[in-house]
Design an enzyme around this catalytic site. Structure first.
Site, mmCIF file in Angstrom:
data_model
loop_
_atom_site.group_PDB
_atom_site.id
_atom_site.type_symbol
_atom_site.label_atom_id
_atom_site.label_comp_id
_atom_site.label_asym_id
_atom_site.label_seq_id
_atom_site.Cartn_x
_atom_site.Cartn_y
_atom_site.Cartn_z
ATOM 1 N N ASP A 1 -1.785 -0.850 -5.814
ATOM 2 C CA ASP A 1 -2.428 0.704 -5.078
ATOM 3 C C ASP A 1 -2.256 1.754 -5.538
ATOM 4 O OD1 ASP A 1 -2.378 1.526 -2.619
ATOM 5 O OD2 ASP A 1 -0.316 3.401 -3.841
ATOM 6 N N TYR B 1 0.653 -1.063 0.268
ATOM 7 C CA TYR B 1 0.169 -0.254 -0.162
ATOM 8 C C TYR B 1 0.632 1.177 0.086
ATOM 9 C CZ TYR B 1 -3.344 -3.320 1.124
ATOM 10 O OH TYR B 1 -5.039 -4.479 0.735
ATOM 11 N N CYS B 2 0.481 2.520 -0.559
ATOM 12 C CA CYS B 2 1.046 3.572 -0.329
ATOM 13 C C CYS B 2 1.077 3.767 1.313
ATOM 14 C CB CYS B 2 -0.406 4.845 -0.410
ATOM 15 S SG CYS B 2 0.391 6.235 -0.282
ATOM 16 N N PRO B 3 2.594 4.717 0.826
ATOM 17 C CA PRO B 3 3.293 4.357 0.207
ATOM 18 C C PRO B 3 4.187 3.795 -0.184
ATOM 19 C CG PRO B 3 4.274 5.688 2.707
ATOM 20 C CD PRO B 3 3.192 4.814 2.439
#
Lengths: 145, 78
Positions: free
Chosen positions: B42, B15-17
């Site tokens: 993502d 997932y981000c980041p």
């Protein structure tokens, strides 16, 4: 071809991690990553309930902020099922990529009898609030989380 | 694709980041001329990574939709 200007990415972010709730700690670690992606240096001052989560042994079990309410259990399950990296791993990843310096709060450490050697090695030093505020003086932003 | 990647990062499921941080790490470890490819699922990264590539003064080779994920390719130009 259109060439866009290269943005000058510099600056500094100061974070105070106060809450020991894992959602807040994650927010702090993700903001740290975002700052590093923008080539900004990050100083992280960890105090109170957040500092307990940097203890090598005897760290409290992860909890969510009270506003999670009835969603808390489901949220913890989602985070584990989707293999979300821990907040500390996210901070460490950011520190591999950019200048991230983590400090522990001397006041809370003294109060609780926590020594630097009790804390995760990501902690550079145990410092007083005055030193941290001096670091945050010329930050582009300072956040209390 | 004209540019053949010299490094491929498979960040699918991260997932981000996460994917962006892996891209930046590879960028910092690499040399000028490297072509770095990131696989991601993502959505945040789909916006953030091209923006970072532009701001950092590197070249976005392209964003390619693959089956169930997408691929962002950058060339390290500085």
């Amino acid at each position: 071809m259109l060439t866009l200007p290269v943005v000058n990415m510099t600056g500094k972010v100061s974070l105070i991690l106060f809450s020991g709730n894992v959602d807040r700690l994650m927010a702090g670690s993700i903001i740290t990553s975002g700052a590093v992606a923008n080539d900004m240096d990050v100083n992280v001052f960890v105090t109170f309930w957040a500092l307990l989560h940097l203890k090598k042994t005897g760290a409290p079990a992860p909890t969510l902020s009270p506003e999670a309410g009835a969603m808390a259990e489901r949220m913890m399950k989602i985070m584990s099922e989707k293999k979300m990296p821990s907040w500390l791993d996210t901070i460490k990843q950011a520190a591999e990529v950019g200048n991230v310096t983590v400090y522990a709060c001397a006041m809370f450490a003294d109060m609780m009898g926590i020594r630097k050697s009790d804390l995760d090695p990501i902690v550079r030093d145990v410092i007083g609030v005055s030193q941290f505020v001096d670091m945050s003086r010329d930050s582009n932003m300072t956040l209390f989380i | 694709m004209a540019e053949k990647p010299t490094k491929v990062i498979d960040a699918r499921g991260s997932y981000c980041p996460g994917p962006l941080m892996e891209l930046i790490k590879a960028y910092k470890q690499g040399k000028v001329g490297d072509v770095i490819s990131v696989y991601s699922t993502d959505e945040g990264t789909k916006k953030d990574a091209p923006e970072w590539i532009r701001k950092s003064g590197n070249e976005l080779v392209g964003i390619f939709d693959r089956q169930g994920y997408y691929e962002i390719v950058m060339k390290k130009t500085r």
